[in-house]
Design a protein around this motif. Structure first.
Motif, PDB file in Angstrom:
ATOM      1  N   ALA A 104       1.226  -1.266  -0.125  1.00  0.00           N
ATOM      2  CA  ALA A 104      -0.436   0.201   0.284  1.00  0.00           C
ATOM      3  C   ALA A 104       1.238   1.833   0.171  1.00  0.00           C
ATOM      4  O   ALA A 104       0.363   2.155  -0.416  1.00  0.00           O
ATOM      5  CB  ALA A 104      -1.100   0.270   0.984  1.00  0.00           C
ATOM      6  N   ILE A 105       2.400   1.330   1.042  1.00  0.00           N
ATOM      7  CA  ILE A 105       2.430   2.802   1.358  1.00  0.00           C
ATOM      8  C   ILE A 105       3.292   2.885  -0.809  1.00  0.00           C
ATOM      9  O   ILE A 105       3.535   3.797  -0.590  1.00  0.00           O
ATOM     10  CB  ILE A 105       3.507   2.511   2.668  1.00  0.00           C
ATOM     11  CG1 ILE A 105       4.770   3.879   2.381  1.00  0.00           C
ATOM     12  CG2 ILE A 105       4.944   1.465   2.267  1.00  0.00           C
ATOM     13  CD1 ILE A 105       3.589   4.723   2.763  1.00  0.00           C
ATOM     14  N   GLN A 106       3.373   1.482  -0.909  1.00  0.00           N
ATOM     15  CA  GLN A 106       4.628   2.131  -2.338  1.00  0.00           C
ATOM     16  C   GLN A 106       3.504   2.795  -3.449  1.00  0.00           C
ATOM     17  O   GLN A 106       4.406   3.144  -4.436  1.00  0.00           O
ATOM     18  CB  GLN A 106       4.941   0.139  -3.003  1.00  0.00           C
ATOM     19  CG  GLN A 106       5.842   0.509  -4.291  1.00  0.00           C
ATOM     20  CD  GLN A 106       6.471  -0.507  -4.770  1.00  0.00           C
ATOM     21  OE1 GLN A 106       5.224  -1.044  -5.864  1.00  0.00           O
ATOM     22  NE2 GLN A 106       7.130  -1.566  -3.585  1.00  0.00           N
ATOM     23  N   ALA A 107       2.006   1.580  -3.097  1.00  0.00           N
ATOM     24  CA  ALA A 107       1.582   2.790  -4.488  1.00  0.00           C
ATOM     25  C   ALA A 107       1.141   4.103  -3.610  1.00  0.00           C
ATOM     26  O   ALA A 107       0.874   4.819  -4.991  1.00  0.00           O
ATOM     27  CB  ALA A 107       0.088   1.975  -3.980  1.00  0.00           C
ATOM     28  N   ARG A 108       1.098   4.289  -2.673  1.00  0.00           N
ATOM     29  CA  ARG A 108       1.273   5.660  -2.091  1.00  0.00           C
ATOM     30  C   ARG A 108       2.076   6.654  -2.579  1.00  0.00           C
ATOM     31  O   ARG A 108       2.023   8.349  -2.871  1.00  0.00           O
ATOM     32  CB  ARG A 108       0.855   5.626  -0.575  1.00  0.00           C
ATOM     33  CG  ARG A 108      -0.772   5.216  -0.455  1.00  0.00           C
ATOM     34  CD  ARG A 108      -1.572   5.619   1.022  1.00  0.00           C
ATOM     35  NE  ARG A 108      -1.137   5.415   2.026  1.00  0.00           N
ATOM     36  CZ  ARG A 108      -1.589   3.966   2.173  1.00  0.00           C
ATOM     37  NH1 ARG A 108      -2.558   4.008   1.300  1.00  0.00           N
ATOM     38  NH2 ARG A 108      -0.929   3.560   3.299  1.00  0.00           N
ATOM     39  N   LEU A 109       2.979   6.100  -2.212  1.00  0.00           N
ATOM     40  CA  LEU A 109       4.470   6.652  -2.961  1.00  0.00           C
ATOM     41  C   LEU A 109       4.370   6.698  -4.591  1.00  0.00           C
ATOM     42  O   LEU A 109       4.673   8.213  -4.620  1.00  0.00           O
ATOM     43  CB  LEU A 109       5.387   6.260  -2.455  1.00  0.00           C
ATOM     44  CG  LEU A 109       6.883   6.492  -2.841  1.00  0.00           C
ATOM     45  CD1 LEU A 109       7.267   8.049  -2.668  1.00  0.00           C
ATOM     46  CD2 LEU A 109       7.790   5.554  -2.459  1.00  0.00           C
ATOM     47  N   ALA A 110       4.157   6.113  -5.050  1.00  0.00           N
ATOM     48  CA  ALA A 110       3.977   6.271  -6.472  1.00  0.00           C
ATOM     49  C   ALA A 110       3.195   7.447  -7.191  1.00  0.00           C
ATOM     50  O   ALA A 110       3.307   8.585  -7.415  1.00  0.00           O
ATOM     51  CB  ALA A 110       3.965   5.024  -7.281  1.00  0.00           C
ATOM     52  N   GLU A 111       1.911   7.475  -6.492  1.00  0.00           N
ATOM     53  CA  GLU A 111       1.270   8.790  -6.858  1.00  0.00           C
ATOM     54  C   GLU A 111       1.435   9.768  -6.415  1.00  0.00           C
ATOM     55  O   GLU A 111       1.838  11.055  -7.739  1.00  0.00           O
ATOM     56  CB  GLU A 111      -0.477   8.288  -5.922  1.00  0.00           C
ATOM     57  CG  GLU A 111      -1.056   8.930  -6.443  1.00  0.00           C
ATOM     58  CD  GLU A 111      -1.296  10.408  -5.633  1.00  0.00           C
ATOM     59  OE1 GLU A 111      -1.715  11.351  -5.655  1.00  0.00           O
ATOM     60  OE2 GLU A 111      -0.727  11.009  -4.214  1.00  0.00           O
ATOM     61  N   ARG A 112       2.657  10.008  -4.974  1.00  0.00           N
ATOM     62  CA  ARG A 112       3.064  11.145  -4.604  1.00  0.00           C
ATOM     63  C   ARG A 112       3.939  11.474  -6.063  1.00  0.00           C
ATOM     64  O   ARG A 112       4.038  13.261  -6.327  1.00  0.00           O
ATOM     65  CB  ARG A 112       3.315  10.943  -3.465  1.00  0.00           C
ATOM     66  CG  ARG A 112       3.756  12.578  -2.782  1.00  0.00           C
ATOM     67  CD  ARG A 112       4.063  12.081  -1.448  1.00  0.00           C
ATOM     68  NE  ARG A 112       3.919  13.719  -0.931  1.00  0.00           N
ATOM     69  CZ  ARG A 112       3.711  13.971   0.437  1.00  0.00           C
ATOM     70  NH1 ARG A 112       2.164  13.088   1.188  1.00  0.00           N
ATOM     71  NH2 ARG A 112       2.724  15.318   0.910  1.00  0.00           N
ATOM     72  N   VAL A 113       5.090  10.715  -6.180  1.00  0.00           N
ATOM     73  CA  VAL A 113       6.228  11.113  -7.406  1.00  0.00           C
ATOM     74  C   VAL A 113       5.620  11.617  -8.650  1.00  0.00           C
ATOM     75  O   VAL A 113       6.054  12.638  -8.904  1.00  0.00           O
ATOM     76  CB  VAL A 113       6.827   9.888  -7.294  1.00  0.00           C
ATOM     77  CG1 VAL A 113       7.569   9.675  -8.529  1.00  0.00           C
ATOM     78  CG2 VAL A 113       7.658   9.313  -5.840  1.00  0.00           C
ATOM     79  N   VAL A 114       4.312  10.656  -9.262  1.00  0.00           N
ATOM     80  CA  VAL A 114       4.338  10.788  -9.619  1.00  0.00           C
ATOM     81  C   VAL A 114       3.071  12.596 -10.912  1.00  0.00           C
ATOM     82  O   VAL A 114       3.552  13.312 -10.935  1.00  0.00           O
ATOM     83  CB  VAL A 114       2.576  10.360 -10.728  1.00  0.00           C
ATOM     84  CG1 VAL A 114       1.849  10.909 -11.735  1.00  0.00           C
ATOM     85  CG2 VAL A 114       3.824   8.937 -11.164  1.00  0.00           C
ATOM     86  N   ARG A 115       2.492  12.543  -9.371  1.00  0.00           N
ATOM     87  CA  ARG A 115       2.100  14.217  -9.582  1.00  0.00           C
ATOM     88  C   ARG A 115       3.181  15.150  -8.996  1.00  0.00           C
ATOM     89  O   ARG A 115       2.978  16.090  -9.599  1.00  0.00           O
ATOM     90  CB  ARG A 115       1.059  13.963  -7.713  1.00  0.00           C
ATOM     91  CG  ARG A 115       1.078  15.584  -7.189  1.00  0.00           C
ATOM     92  CD  ARG A 115      -0.159  15.816  -5.880  1.00  0.00           C
ATOM     93  NE  ARG A 115       0.173  15.117  -5.095  1.00  0.00           N
ATOM     94  CZ  ARG A 115       1.091  16.054  -4.320  1.00  0.00           C
ATOM     95  NH1 ARG A 115       1.290  16.479  -4.666  1.00  0.00           N
ATOM     96  NH2 ARG A 115       1.029  15.551  -3.116  1.00  0.00           N
ATOM     97  N   LEU A 116       4.506  14.727  -8.156  1.00  0.00           N
ATOM     98  CA  LEU A 116       5.700  16.046  -7.565  1.00  0.00           C
ATOM     99  C   LEU A 116       5.777  16.427  -9.432  1.00  0.00           C
ATOM    100  O   LEU A 116       6.750  16.416  -9.232  1.00  0.00           O
ATOM    101  CB  LEU A 116       6.042  15.616  -6.940  1.00  0.00           C
ATOM    102  CG  LEU A 116       5.660  15.572  -5.592  1.00  0.00           C
ATOM    103  CD1 LEU A 116       6.771  15.154  -4.115  1.00  0.00           C
ATOM    104  CD2 LEU A 116       5.815  16.742  -5.147  1.00  0.00           C
ATOM    105  N   SER A 117       6.147  15.147 -10.105  1.00  0.00           N
ATOM    106  CA  SER A 117       6.860  15.362 -11.569  1.00  0.00           C
ATOM    107  C   SER A 117       5.975  16.291 -12.525  1.00  0.00           C
ATOM    108  O   SER A 117       6.583  16.800 -13.756  1.00  0.00           O
ATOM    109  CB  SER A 117       6.921  13.929 -11.737  1.00  0.00           C
ATOM    110  OG  SER A 117       5.837  13.333 -12.732  1.00  0.00           O
ATOM    111  N   GLY A 118       4.264  16.164 -12.055  1.00  0.00           N
ATOM    112  CA  GLY A 118       3.628  16.882 -12.813  1.00  0.00           C
ATOM    113  C   GLY A 118       3.555  15.819 -14.265  1.00  0.00           C
ATOM    114  O   GLY A 118       3.026  16.670 -15.037  1.00  0.00           O
ATOM    115  N   LEU A 119       3.614  14.639 -14.684  1.00  0.00           N
ATOM    116  CA  LEU A 119       4.089  13.991 -15.826  1.00  0.00           C
ATOM    117  C   LEU A 119       2.256  12.896 -15.592  1.00  0.00           C
ATOM    118  O   LEU A 119       2.031  12.857 -14.229  1.00  0.00           O
ATOM    119  CB  LEU A 119       5.308  13.483 -16.058  1.00  0.00           C
ATOM    120  CG  LEU A 119       6.278  14.630 -15.999  1.00  0.00           C
ATOM    121  CD1 LEU A 119       7.497  13.276 -16.216  1.00  0.00           C
ATOM    122  CD2 LEU A 119       6.362  14.705 -16.960  1.00  0.00           C
ATOM    123  N   ASP A 120       2.050  12.425 -16.785  1.00  0.00           N
ATOM    124  CA  ASP A 120       0.893  11.724 -16.483  1.00  0.00           C
ATOM    125  C   ASP A 120       1.709  10.265 -17.029  1.00  0.00           C
ATOM    126  O   ASP A 120       2.206   9.515 -17.866  1.00  0.00           O
ATOM    127  CB  ASP A 120       0.052  11.667 -17.905  1.00  0.00           C
ATOM    128  CG  ASP A 120      -0.847  10.681 -18.440  1.00  0.00           C
ATOM    129  OD1 ASP A 120      -0.507   9.649 -16.801  1.00  0.00           O
ATOM    130  OD2 ASP A 120      -1.768  10.325 -18.815  1.00  0.00           O
TER     131      ASP A 120
END
Ligand SMILES: Cc1ncc(COP(=O)(O)O)c(C=O)c1O
Length: 392
Positions: free
Chosen positions: A78-94
Motif C-alpha cells: 500500500a505505501i509503495q502505491a501511495r509513494l508512486a502516486e506522490r512521485v507522479v503528482r510531484l513530477s507533473g507528468l502522466d
C-alpha cells in the motif's frame, strides 16, 4: 584491533576512506567517534535530504519496522502505491513508477525501457554526454561518458554513443538511436548545469524524431535543484527520469518514472527489494517533509542564503577560486586547479566542515535541504578558515 584496523582488514579497499567514524547527527551536524562536531555540506553525497536524526523520518521508519518491512513485490504494498502516486503528482507528468534500490539500478531500468522502446524498429543506441556519470554497474559504467571508468572492466554492452554537448547529441543521432540520457546538472562531472535553451531545443527535437529523452535525476531530483526535479526547472517533460539518493533520506531506494506507462509488461523487469515497506515508507515521509519546506518558501530562502554565502567565499579568495556555480542546493566553488581543490578539501576536513570533490577542480556542496541558517553560518565560517589556510 581498533575500528579502523577492522575496517581495513575485512572491507575491500574500494574507497579512499578518511579515519572519521560518525556516530550520530542532528540535522546538518554530525558527531564523530570522539564527540567532535562536523557541519555537513555533503549529506552523504546528496542522500540525507532531511538531515540526520530527523525525528519524523525516524518515527516513521520505526513504526514501519515494527509492523512489516518486506513482503516482496508479489503482493500489493500500500505505501509503495501511495509513494508512486506522490512521485507522479510531484513530477507533473502522466506517468508510472518502477522502484529500484539505487541510482545505478534505476538507470539500468531506464536503459532497458529505452531498449524495449526501440526494439521493433531496430533502434538500441543511447546517446550520453561526455563527462556524465550514470553509475557503476557494467551498463551504467558504459553509459558514463568518461573513458577513465571504462578501463579494466570490459567487454561492455554495445549501444552507447557519446556526445560532447547537447547540440552534439543532435549530430550523433542515427538510424539506431533509441534515446538520449542526460544529467541536467552534471554532478560528479563538476556541478555543471546544461544550457536551458539548448536542453529545451534538444527535448523538442527528440520528440519530433520519436527518440526518448531520459533525465538522470539521481542527484538533481527530490528538490535538490529547488524544484521536485531539475526537469521542472528546465520546463521539459522527459519520457523517463530516474531518482535515488535523496529519495529515502538515507534508506536505499531508487525509482524509474516514465510516461510510457504500458512499455514494461509483466515479466519485463523486477526487483526483490525495490520499494518495499521500509524504503517506501521512508521515501513517502521524506517527500512529505520536503514538500512542506518547498511550499512554505523555506527551501527557496535556504538556497538563496547558501548561494550568497558561497559567492562571498569565492569572491574573498580570488587566488583560489574562479567563482561559484550551481543550481539549488547543489553548489560548487570552482578552484583554479586540482592542487587548490585538494588543499581546500583537506583543510575543510581539518576545520570540520564536510565538502566533496567533483570534476573540473570543483569543491562540491550538497547540504541537507533542511540545513538551518546557523549551520550554514558555522559551515561557511569553517570553510573560510580552511580557505585562509589554503591561500598561502
Ligand atoms: C547522476 C547520477 N546517476 C547515477 C548515480 C549512481 O547512483 P548509485 O551510487 O546510487 O548507484 C549517481 C551517483 O553519484 C549520480 O550522481
Amino acid at each position: 584491533m581498533d575500528i579502523f584496523e577492522l575496517d581495513s582488514a575485512f572491507v575491500l579497499h574500494t574507497y579512499a576512506r578518511r579515519k572519521i567514524a560518525f556516530e550520530r547527527g542532528e540535522n546538518a551536524t554530525l558527531f564523530d567517534q570522539n564527540g567532535d562536531d562536523y557541519i555537513d555540506f555533503a549529506s552523504g553525497i546528496g542522500v540525507n535530504s532531511v538531515g540526520h536524526g530527523n525525528g519524523r523520518l525516524a518515527a516513521a521508519i520505526a513504526d514501519q519496522a515494527s509492523k512489516i518491512i518486506h513482503s516482496s513485490n508479489l503482493y500489493t504494498i500500500a505505501i509503495q502505491a501511495r509513494l508512486a502516486e506522490r512521485v507522479v503528482r510531484l513530477s507533473g507528468l502522466d506517468a508510472r513508477v518502477f522502484f529500484a534500490n539505487s541510482g545505478a539500478e534505476a538507470n539500468e531500468g531506464a536503459i532497458k525501457l529505452a531498449r524495449k522502446y526501440g526494439q521493433n524498429s531496430g533502434r538500441f543506441e543511447i546517446i550520453t554526454l561526455r563527462n556524465s556519470f550514470h553509475g557503476r554497474t557494467i551498463a551504467t559504467l558504459k553509459a558514463t561518458g568518461q573513458e577513465k571508468f571504462h578501463a579494466r572492466f570490459g567487454p561492455f554492452p554495445d549501444g552507447f554513443v557519446y556526445a560532447a554537448d547537447t547540440e552534439d547529441v543532435l549530430r550523433k543521432i542515427g538510424g539506431r538511436t533509441a534515446a538520449a540520457m542526460v544529467e541536467l546538472v552534471q554532478g560528479e562531472g563538476g556541478v555543471l548545469p546544461l544550457d536551458e535553451e539548448a536542453v529545451r531545443n534538444l527535448a523538442a527535437e527528440l520528440k519530433k524524431r520519436d527518440i526518448l529523452l531520459i533525465a538522470d535525476e539521481v542527484q538533481t531530483g527530490v528538490f535538490r535543484s529547488g524544484e521536485f526535479t531539475a526537469s521542472i526547472g528546465y520546463s521539459i517533460e522527459p519520457d523517463i527520469f530516474t531518482l535515488a539518493k535523496g529519495l529515502g533520506g538515507g534508506v536505499p531506494i531508487g525509482a524509474v518514472v516514465t510516461t510510457k506507462k504500458e512499455l514494461f509488461e509483466y515479466g519485463d523487469h523486477a526487483s526483490t527489494f525495490g520499494g518495499n515497506f521500509l524504503s517506501a515508507r521512508a521515501a513517502y515521509t521524506v517527500l512529505e517533509i520536503l514538500e512542506e519546506i518547498k511550499n512554505s518558501g523555506k527551501l527557496a530562502r535556504t538556497i538563496g542564503y547558501f548561494a550568497r554565502k558561497n559567492g562571498e567565499i569565492s569572491a574573498k579568495y580570488p587566488r583560489l577560486f574562479l567563482g561559484e556555480a550551481g543550481v539549488g542546493l547543489m553548489r560548487a566553488l570552482i578552484a583554479k586547479d586540482d592542487l587548490i581543490q585538494q588543499a581546500v578539501l583537506e583543510r575543510a576536513h581539518k576545520e570540520r566542515v564536510l565538502v566533496l570533490r567533483s570534476g573540473g577542480s570543483r569543491v562540491r556542496m550538497l547540504p541537507p535541504l533542511t540545513i538551518s541558517k546557523e549551520e550554514i553560518d558555522l559551515g561557511f565560517q569553517r570553510l573560510d578558515s580552511a580557505c585562509r589556510a589554503a591561500d598561502f
